[in-house]
Design a protein around this motif. Structure first.
Motif, PDB file in Angstrom:
ATOM      1  N   THR A   4      -5.400  -1.020  -0.991  1.00 46.49           N
ATOM      2  CA  THR A   4      -4.999   0.122  -1.823  1.00 46.49           C
ATOM      3  C   THR A   4      -6.236   0.795  -2.397  1.00 46.49           C
ATOM      4  N   GLN A   5      -7.181  -0.037  -2.822  1.00 42.94           N
ATOM      5  CA  GLN A   5      -8.421   0.493  -3.390  1.00 42.94           C
ATOM      6  C   GLN A   5      -9.179   1.307  -2.333  1.00 42.94           C
ATOM      7  N   MET A  34       1.574  -0.083  -0.592  1.00 47.74           N
ATOM      8  CA  MET A  34       2.284  -0.483  -1.808  1.00 47.74           C
ATOM      9  C   MET A  34       3.704  -0.947  -1.475  1.00 47.74           C
ATOM     10  N   HIS A  44       5.877 -10.552  -9.664  1.00 50.35           N
ATOM     11  CA  HIS A  44       4.514 -10.986  -9.991  1.00 50.35           C
ATOM     12  C   HIS A  44       4.618 -11.790 -11.269  1.00 50.35           C
ATOM     13  N   LEU A  54       8.568  -1.299 -10.535  1.00 47.65           N
ATOM     14  CA  LEU A  54       7.370  -0.738 -11.163  1.00 47.65           C
ATOM     15  C   LEU A  54       6.775   0.371 -10.291  1.00 47.65           C
ATOM     16  N   ILE A  55       6.720   0.124  -8.999  1.00 52.05           N
ATOM     17  CA  ILE A  55       6.146   1.122  -8.086  1.00 52.05           C
ATOM     18  C   ILE A  55       6.979   2.397  -8.153  1.00 52.05           C
ATOM     19  N   MET A  59       4.732   5.162  -9.791  1.00 58.30           N
ATOM     20  CA  MET A  59       3.951   5.845  -8.754  1.00 58.30           C
ATOM     21  C   MET A  59       4.663   7.036  -8.111  1.00 58.30           C
TER      22      MET A  59
HETATM   23  C1  HEC Z   1       3.159  -2.271  -9.007  1.00 62.04           C
HETATM   24  C2  HEC Z   1       2.061  -2.233  -9.923  1.00 62.04           C
HETATM   25  C3  HEC Z   1       0.708  -1.805  -9.384  1.00 62.04           C
HETATM   26  C4  HEC Z   1       0.380  -0.573  -8.906  1.00 62.04           C
HETATM   27  C5  HEC Z   1       1.270   0.646  -8.752  1.00 62.04           C
HETATM   28  C6  HEC Z   1      -1.034  -0.642  -8.576  1.00 62.04           C
HETATM   29  N1  HEC Z   1      -1.519  -1.884  -8.826  1.00 62.04           N
HETATM   30 FE1  HEC Z   1      -3.423  -2.537  -8.449  1.00 62.04          FE
HETATM   31  N2  HEC Z   1      -2.902  -4.406  -9.070  1.00 62.04           N
HETATM   32  C7  HEC Z   1      -1.650  -4.783  -9.533  1.00 62.04           C
HETATM   33  C8  HEC Z   1      -1.665  -6.204  -9.816  1.00 62.04           C
HETATM   34  C9  HEC Z   1      -0.478  -7.026 -10.336  1.00 62.04           C
HETATM   35  C10 HEC Z   1      -2.966  -6.663  -9.529  1.00 62.04           C
HETATM   36  C11 HEC Z   1      -3.498  -8.101  -9.684  1.00 62.04           C
HETATM   37  C12 HEC Z   1      -3.810  -8.690  -8.360  1.00 62.04           C
HETATM   38  C13 HEC Z   1      -2.775  -9.606  -7.844  1.00 62.04           C
HETATM   39  O1  HEC Z   1      -2.275 -10.430  -8.594  1.00 62.04           O
HETATM   40  O2  HEC Z   1      -2.459  -9.457  -6.640  1.00 62.04           O
HETATM   41  C14 HEC Z   1      -3.721  -5.502  -9.066  1.00 62.04           C
HETATM   42  C15 HEC Z   1      -5.050  -5.533  -8.667  1.00 62.04           C
HETATM   43  C16 HEC Z   1      -5.795  -4.425  -8.285  1.00 62.04           C
HETATM   44  C17 HEC Z   1      -7.221  -4.434  -7.981  1.00 62.04           C
HETATM   45  C18 HEC Z   1      -8.141  -5.640  -8.081  1.00 62.04           C
HETATM   46  C19 HEC Z   1      -8.378  -6.241  -6.743  1.00 62.04           C
HETATM   47  C20 HEC Z   1      -9.515  -7.186  -6.809  1.00 62.04           C
HETATM   48  O3  HEC Z   1      -9.335  -8.281  -6.331  1.00 62.04           O
HETATM   49  O4  HEC Z   1     -10.560  -6.799  -7.343  1.00 62.04           O
HETATM   50  C21 HEC Z   1      -7.571  -3.169  -7.606  1.00 62.04           C
HETATM   51  C22 HEC Z   1      -8.953  -2.645  -7.224  1.00 62.04           C
HETATM   52  C23 HEC Z   1      -6.366  -2.362  -7.682  1.00 62.04           C
HETATM   53  N3  HEC Z   1      -5.316  -3.153  -8.094  1.00 62.04           N
HETATM   54  C24 HEC Z   1      -6.324  -1.031  -7.356  1.00 62.04           C
HETATM   55  C25 HEC Z   1      -5.182  -0.244  -7.451  1.00 62.04           C
HETATM   56  C26 HEC Z   1      -5.145   1.179  -7.155  1.00 62.04           C
HETATM   57  C27 HEC Z   1      -6.341   2.019  -6.695  1.00 62.04           C
HETATM   58  C28 HEC Z   1      -3.862   1.578  -7.369  1.00 62.04           C
HETATM   59  C29 HEC Z   1      -3.264   2.966  -7.257  1.00 62.04           C
HETATM   60  C30 HEC Z   1      -3.483   3.712  -6.045  1.00 62.04           C
HETATM   61  C31 HEC Z   1      -3.098   0.411  -7.783  1.00 62.04           C
HETATM   62  N4  HEC Z   1      -3.939  -0.669  -7.836  1.00 62.04           N
HETATM   63  C32 HEC Z   1      -1.749   0.433  -8.084  1.00 62.04           C
HETATM   64  C33 HEC Z   1      -0.552  -3.972  -9.695  1.00 62.04           C
HETATM   65  C34 HEC Z   1      -0.478  -2.641  -9.322  1.00 62.04           C
END
Ligand code: HEC
Length: 120
Positions: A4-5, A34, A44, A54-55, A59
């Motif tokens: 996603t990043q 996603m 989670h 949540l998404i 989003m």
């Molecule tokens: C549904 C909720 C949700 C959404 C929407 C979301 N995230 Fe996350 N994100 C999480 C969770 C929960 C984690 C913790 C990691 C895990 O437990 O898998 C995380 C972790 C991350 C990390 C850390 C990964 C690492 O290991 O360093 C990054 C970077 C990240 N998200 C980027 C994004 C980006 C960019 C978006 C939007 C485009 C986004 N996320 C949207 C829930 C979300």
């Protein structure tokens, strides 16, 4: 989320280069990623709501607004909506007790092996 990043960064550089087909593609892939997260991690441990909910809640609107800006080839709108999308990413991180993980608009393109310019 690492994918996603990556999509988030590529989406930004595609939009900056006004490569709208690439931007549309990256946004689509970001959404697919996603959806996979929602399918494979429906809950989670720290999330107050199920991940798919949540998404949908956080989003959907920013993604739709960004789709509109891309379809309209609107560079100003794209930049604005990209910030809204990034804020939505962080809103979900806060909602899942992961608020210490803050994503931002990328400042440097780490993908030197890909051209983001529209092909001539
Ligand atoms: C549904 C909720 C949700 C959404 C929407 C979301 N995230 Fe996350 N994100 C999480 C969770 C929960 C984690 C913790 C990691 C895990 O437990 O898998 C995380 C972790 C991350 C990390 C850390 C990964 C690492 O290991 O360093 C990054 C970077 C990240 N998200 C980027 C994004 C980006 C960019 C978006 C939007 C485009 C986004 N996320 C949207 C829930 C979300």
């Amino acid at each position: 989320m690492t994918l996603t990043q990556m999509r988030h960064a590529k989406l930004w550089f595609a939009g900056q280069a006004a490569n709208w087909p690439l931007a549309a593609y990256e946004l689509d892939e970001l959404q697919e990623g996603m959806q996979d997260a929602a399918t494979f991690h429906p809950t989670h441990k720290d999330a107050p709501l199920p991940v798919p909910a949540l998404i949908e809640k956080i989003m959907k609107d920013p993604v739709q607004q960004l789709e509109k800006a891309i379809a309209a080839r609107d560079a100003g709108g794209f930049a604005q909506q990209f910030d809204a999308l990034t804020e939505a990413c962080n809103a979900c991180h806060r909602a899942t007790n992961f608020g210490f993980n803050v994503v931002t608009k990328p400042s440097v393109n780490p993908y030197s092996n890909q051209s983001f310019q529209p092909p001539q």
